[in-house]
Scaffold this motif. Sequence first.
Motif, PDB file in Angstrom:
ATOM      1  N   ILE A 280      19.977   8.141  57.102  1.00 30.48           N
ATOM      2  CA  ILE A 280      21.364   8.130  56.636  1.00 30.48           C
ATOM      3  C   ILE A 280      22.150   6.932  57.172  1.00 30.48           C
ATOM      4  N   HIS A 281      21.965   6.564  58.429  1.00 25.00           N
ATOM      5  CA  HIS A 281      22.706   5.427  58.991  1.00 25.00           C
ATOM      6  C   HIS A 281      21.771   4.255  59.282  1.00 25.00           C
ATOM      7  N   TYR A 282      20.880   3.988  58.352  1.00 23.17           N
ATOM      8  CA  TYR A 282      19.902   2.905  58.495  1.00 23.17           C
ATOM      9  C   TYR A 282      20.588   1.549  58.493  1.00 23.17           C
ATOM     10  N   ARG A 283      20.073   0.622  59.297  1.00 24.62           N
ATOM     11  CA  ARG A 283      20.544  -0.778  59.277  1.00 24.62           C
ATOM     12  C   ARG A 283      19.314  -1.676  59.260  1.00 24.62           C
ATOM     13  N   ALA A 284      19.178  -2.448  58.198  1.00 31.51           N
ATOM     14  CA  ALA A 284      18.003  -3.305  58.041  1.00 31.51           C
ATOM     15  C   ALA A 284      18.013  -4.447  59.046  1.00 31.51           C
ATOM     16  N   SER A 285      16.847  -4.758  59.586  1.00 28.97           N
ATOM     17  CA  SER A 285      16.657  -5.917  60.460  1.00 28.97           C
ATOM     18  C   SER A 285      15.204  -6.356  60.333  1.00 28.97           C
ATOM     19  N   PRO A 286      14.923  -7.634  60.569  1.00 33.54           N
ATOM     20  CA  PRO A 286      13.538  -8.098  60.458  1.00 33.54           C
ATOM     21  C   PRO A 286      12.622  -7.311  61.394  1.00 33.54           C
ATOM     22  N   GLY A 287      11.486  -6.887  60.866  1.00 37.81           N
ATOM     23  CA  GLY A 287      10.553  -6.110  61.684  1.00 37.81           C
ATOM     24  C   GLY A 287       9.684  -5.229  60.824  1.00 37.81           C
ATOM     25  N   ASP A 288       8.916  -4.385  61.473  1.00 39.89           N
ATOM     26  CA  ASP A 288       7.946  -3.561  60.762  1.00 39.89           C
ATOM     27  C   ASP A 288       8.603  -2.554  59.825  1.00 39.89           C
ATOM     28  N   LEU A 289       9.811  -2.094  60.162  1.00 38.84           N
ATOM     29  CA  LEU A 289      10.462  -1.069  59.344  1.00 38.84           C
ATOM     30  C   LEU A 289      11.083  -1.640  58.074  1.00 38.84           C
ATOM     31  N   MET A 290      11.427  -2.915  58.076  1.00 35.64           N
ATOM     32  CA  MET A 290      12.089  -3.525  56.925  1.00 35.64           C
ATOM     33  C   MET A 290      11.205  -3.473  55.688  1.00 35.64           C
ATOM     34  N   LYS A 291      11.816  -3.163  54.540  1.00 33.59           N
ATOM     35  CA  LYS A 291      11.071  -3.072  53.294  1.00 33.59           C
ATOM     36  C   LYS A 291      11.624  -4.072  52.272  1.00 33.59           C
ATOM     37  N   TYR A 292      10.864  -4.255  51.208  1.00 35.83           N
ATOM     38  CA  TYR A 292      11.236  -5.156  50.117  1.00 35.83           C
ATOM     39  C   TYR A 292      11.440  -4.347  48.839  1.00 35.83           C
ATOM     40  N   LEU A 293      12.488  -4.680  48.118  1.00 41.95           N
ATOM     41  CA  LEU A 293      12.770  -3.992  46.862  1.00 41.95           C
ATOM     42  C   LEU A 293      12.027  -4.648  45.706  1.00 41.95           C
ATOM     43  N   ASP A 294      11.311  -3.810  44.947  1.00 40.25           N
ATOM     44  CA  ASP A 294      10.752  -4.233  43.663  1.00 40.25           C
ATOM     45  C   ASP A 294      11.010  -3.105  42.683  1.00 40.25           C
ATOM     46  N   THR A 295      10.261  -3.056  41.599  1.00 40.05           N
ATOM     47  CA  THR A 295      10.528  -2.024  40.594  1.00 40.05           C
ATOM     48  C   THR A 295       9.843  -0.693  40.883  1.00 40.05           C
ATOM     49  N   SER A 296       9.140  -0.592  42.002  1.00 36.90           N
ATOM     50  CA  SER A 296       8.383   0.625  42.288  1.00 36.90           C
ATOM     51  C   SER A 296       9.183   1.671  43.055  1.00 36.90           C
ATOM     52  N   GLU A 297      10.294   1.262  43.702  1.00 37.56           N
ATOM     53  CA  GLU A 297      11.067   2.190  44.517  1.00 37.56           C
ATOM     54  C   GLU A 297      12.557   1.994  44.271  1.00 37.56           C
ATOM     55  N   GLY A 298      13.322   3.018  44.649  1.00 37.71           N
ATOM     56  CA  GLY A 298      14.766   2.930  44.550  1.00 37.71           C
ATOM     57  C   GLY A 298      15.375   2.316  45.794  1.00 37.71           C
ATOM     58  N   ILE A 299      16.678   2.046  45.725  1.00 34.77           N
ATOM     59  CA  ILE A 299      17.398   1.516  46.874  1.00 34.77           C
ATOM     60  C   ILE A 299      18.764   2.177  46.951  1.00 34.77           C
ATOM     61  N   LEU A 300      19.175   2.501  48.158  1.00 35.03           N
ATOM     62  CA  LEU A 300      20.510   3.022  48.440  1.00 35.03           C
ATOM     63  C   LEU A 300      21.281   1.956  49.195  1.00 35.03           C
ATOM     64  N   ILE A 301      22.457   1.606  48.700  1.00 37.40           N
ATOM     65  CA  ILE A 301      23.294   0.601  49.356  1.00 37.40           C
ATOM     66  C   ILE A 301      24.673   1.196  49.609  1.00 37.40           C
ATOM     67  N   ASP A 302      25.029   1.304  50.871  1.00 36.74           N
ATOM     68  CA  ASP A 302      26.339   1.789  51.312  1.00 36.74           C
ATOM     69  C   ASP A 302      27.023   0.615  52.004  1.00 36.74           C
ATOM     70  N   SER A 303      28.149   0.174  51.462  1.00 34.87           N
ATOM     71  CA  SER A 303      28.767  -1.044  51.981  1.00 34.87           C
ATOM     72  C   SER A 303      30.268  -1.009  51.739  1.00 34.87           C
TER      73      SER A 303
END
Length: 264
Positions: free
Chosen positions: A57-80
């Motif tokens: 719920i309170h995710y914050r992206a940063s470079p590293g193993d957890l970071m993911k890339y968006l393509d057409t295979s998955e959804g994305i949630l953006i709270d800003s």
Amino acid sequence: AMANFMAWLEDKVVVQGESVSEVEIDEVLTGFRAEQPGFLECSFPTIAGVGSNAAIIHYRASPGDLMKYLDTSEGILIDSGGQYTYGTTDVTRTWHLGNASDEFKELYTRVLKGNIGVDSMIFPENIPGFVLDVLARKSLWDGGKDYGHGTGHGVGAALNVHEGPHSISPRFTNTEGLKKGMVVSNEPGFYEDGSFGIRIENLLEMQYVNPEHNQPFENEKEEEKSAEKKFLKFAKLTMIPIQKNLIDLSLMTKEELDWLDDYH
């Protein structure tokens, strides 16, 4: 800013066939906001979660193993959101730029129905926000689902993006009455750990249903003489498109579809 960002994201992922990191998404969205007059800074760290990261719920992206890339295979949630010289914004949208699963579409639709349920409500002034919370959850409850955070928080004007004293949540201890002029978020969601997250958030302003009540009284005595019970409704402050091809139309009522058409 959000419209320009959405156009950029769709072009990169769908048209050009590229994948975009969560960190780049954060940076590009902030860049579009910074181009707007009166922009000061982000109102909070952007949450840009792809796939399973959207369930944090309170995710914050940063470079590293957890970071993911968006393509057409998955959804994305953006709270800003942004802090501006004239106000504060907070918005969440969930997108899927490929072929979403039937489960994703069903839950997206149930979240949307909850958002519409709160947005459409007419209610007496001074009732506590927890009275409205069930409207955000009803469709999810019908499907045996729920979410673990509040539905809405107060928002300041070029101040705190989370600002009391009011809220919309299942926490019955907050008995602050809802009043004309208050701004509140409306953000039901659903989160499947390890898979995906969905949230749709708009900001709303409380106004009297009767336009005459929105006019200021000349003095306190005149206000005291008005014994008529006053009812509130929500005025929309956030005008950002909702992804319509993620909606399961079989779950939507005519009134909800009319709301969606009017919103767009």
